[in-house]
Design a protein around this motif. Structure first.
Motif: not given
Length: 86
Positions: A8-9, A23-27, A31-32, A47
């Motif tokens: 989770e972000i 977690v900074v971002d997730k696509g 995941v970044l 990443i």
């Protein structure tokens, strides 16, 4: 072990090394994270793709504030690095 869908972000995770991963971002399929090294006192972006995550990279979520608050105490150092404020 955690899988890609469980990350989770804004949450922090461990993988049994000297780092903590936020977690900074997730696509879709990636995941970044900010990877904070307790040995070097720096955070760098990483990443990961979903396959890497599903191959047991992250062991568990970290919720202890003494660890997760480290991300609130970082400052810009270089284009790819944040350092702990002293």
């Amino acid at each position: 072990m955690l899988n890609f869908n469980s990350l989770e972000i804004g949450h922090c995770y461990s993988r049994g090394d000297d780092a903590l991963y936020k977690v900074v971002d997730k696509g879709s399929g990636w995941v970044l994270v900010l990877s904070y090294s307790f040995n070097h006192h720096v955070a760098t972006p990483w990443i990961f793709n979903a396959t890497e995550i599903n191959e047991d990279i992250f062991l568990h979520e970290e919720t202890d504030e003494w660890e997760t608050d480290i991300f609130n105490n970082l400052e810009y150092h270089e284009y790819d690095m944040l350092k702990e404020k002293y």
